[in-house]
Scaffold this motif. Sequence first.
Motif, short mmCIF file in Angstrom:
data_model
loop_
_atom_site.label_atom_id
_atom_site.label_comp_id
_atom_site.label_asym_id
_atom_site.label_seq_id
_atom_site.Cartn_x
_atom_site.Cartn_y
_atom_site.Cartn_z
N UNK B 22 14.19 11.63 -13.06
CA UNK B 22 13.61 10.41 -12.49
C UNK B 22 12.10 10.50 -12.36
N UNK B 23 11.67 11.61 -11.83
CA UNK B 23 10.22 11.78 -11.63
C UNK B 23 9.50 11.85 -12.97
N UNK B 24 10.15 12.49 -13.94
CA UNK B 24 9.57 12.56 -15.28
C UNK B 24 9.45 11.14 -15.85
N UNK B 25 10.49 10.34 -15.63
CA UNK B 25 10.46 8.95 -16.10
C UNK B 25 9.24 8.23 -15.55
N UNK B 26 9.03 8.34 -14.24
CA UNK B 26 7.89 7.64 -13.62
C UNK B 26 6.55 8.09 -14.21
N UNK B 34 7.80 1.27 -21.59
CA UNK B 34 9.17 0.81 -21.81
C UNK B 34 10.19 1.94 -21.78
N UNK B 35 9.73 3.14 -21.54
CA UNK B 35 10.62 4.32 -21.58
C UNK B 35 11.87 4.13 -20.71
N UNK B 36 13.01 4.53 -21.25
CA UNK B 36 14.27 4.38 -20.53
C UNK B 36 14.76 5.75 -20.04
N UNK B 37 15.49 5.72 -18.94
CA UNK B 37 15.98 6.97 -18.35
C UNK B 37 16.88 7.73 -19.31
N UNK B 38 17.71 7.01 -20.04
CA UNK B 38 18.58 7.66 -21.02
C UNK B 38 17.79 8.43 -22.05
N UNK B 39 16.66 7.87 -22.45
CA UNK B 39 15.79 8.54 -23.43
C UNK B 39 15.22 9.83 -22.83
N UNK B 40 14.88 9.77 -21.56
CA UNK B 40 14.38 10.98 -20.91
C UNK B 40 15.44 12.07 -20.94
N UNK B 41 16.65 11.73 -20.53
CA UNK B 41 17.72 12.72 -20.53
C UNK B 41 17.98 13.26 -21.93
N UNK B 42 18.04 12.36 -22.91
CA UNK B 42 18.34 12.81 -24.28
C UNK B 42 17.29 13.77 -24.77
#
Lengths: 121, 121
Positions: B22-26, B34-42
Motif C-alpha cells: 500500500x505504501x509503495x503504491x502511494x 494511474x498505478x494499480x495495487x494489483x500491478x504493485x503486487x505483481x
Amino acid sequence: MSRQKEVILDVLRKVRTHPTADEILLMARRRVPALALGTVYRNLKLLCDEKKVRRIPMEDAPDRYDGFTEPHDHLICLDCGKVYDVPSLQTKEALEAKLGAKVSGYEMKVYFVCPNCQREE
Amino acid sequence: MSRQKEVILDVLRKVRTHPTADEILLMARRRVPALALGTVYRNLKLLCDEKKVRRIPMEDAPDRYDGFTEPHDHLICLDCGKVYDVPSLQTKEALEAKLGAKVSGYEMKVYFVCPNCQREE
DNA sequence: AATAGAAATGATAATCATTCCTATATCATG
DNA sequence: CATGATATAGGAATGATTATCATTTCTATT
C-alpha cells in the motif's frame, strides 16, 4: 477449561505434525462432533496467551500450531511443507550481545528439502 | 522492465522504511498516477523472483518489502512495528553444521522495543 | 434442586491482504 | 499500419482469520 479447549490442547499434545487450525478441527471433532472452527481459533489464541501452545506463523500457508513449548526452532521442507523440530539455534543472550539491545524474542525458520522430497527428484 | 516496475524498484531503493504494498503504491503514484495495487503486487513478486527485492513476511500485519538484498536480518519493534536492518545473525554454513542437512535458506526476525517506544513507557 | 450471572459455544457474517480475471492499452517488429 | 505479445487498470474473487450474537453451558449460592 472448557471441554473444547481441553480437547484442542490434548489433540495438539498427541501429535508432532504441527497441524493447522483446520486439521485440529477435524481431529478434535472425533471427540466433540459439533465443534466449530471459530471455537478452535478462539481457544488456540487463549492457549497461546497462556503459553501452553505455540503458533508457527507460515509465510504462504495457513499458520500451524505446536503443543510443545519448550524452546526449539523449526525446519521446514520447501516441497511438502512438513515442519520438523530442531533444538534452538539462538539464545536471547547471544542476540542481545550481538545487537547491543534488550531482546524480547525471536522467530527463526530454516528451509530445506526433506529427504523424502529429495529422493523424489 | 516496464515503467511501473522500474518506478516500484526505484521507490524501494530510495527508502529504508520497509514499506508495505500500500505504501509503495502511494509513493509510486506520484510518478505513475494511474498505478494499480494489483500491478504493485505483481511486480513485487517478479522483482522478488529476480532477487532485486526482498519480501519481509509479517506475522500479524501486511508484508513489507526491502529494496536492499545484501544478506541481513531484521529487528522489529513490538510497539510501533518499525523494522530495522541488522547484519546477518546466521550463516547457511553454521546452520548446516548444526543441523547436519543441506539448508536452502532461513528467515529470522528478532523482536524488541525500540528506544523511542521505550521512552514513552 | 432452583436460579441468576458469567463465560463459552456454534453459526454466520465481516474483514482484509493478496491473487485472479478480463478487457484495454502499449510496444516492438515485420 | 497491422499483428502479436506483453503489461496494465480496475474490479471481483479468494481464503485465512476475527468479530458478532443469540443460545447454551457452568458455577456458585441460596
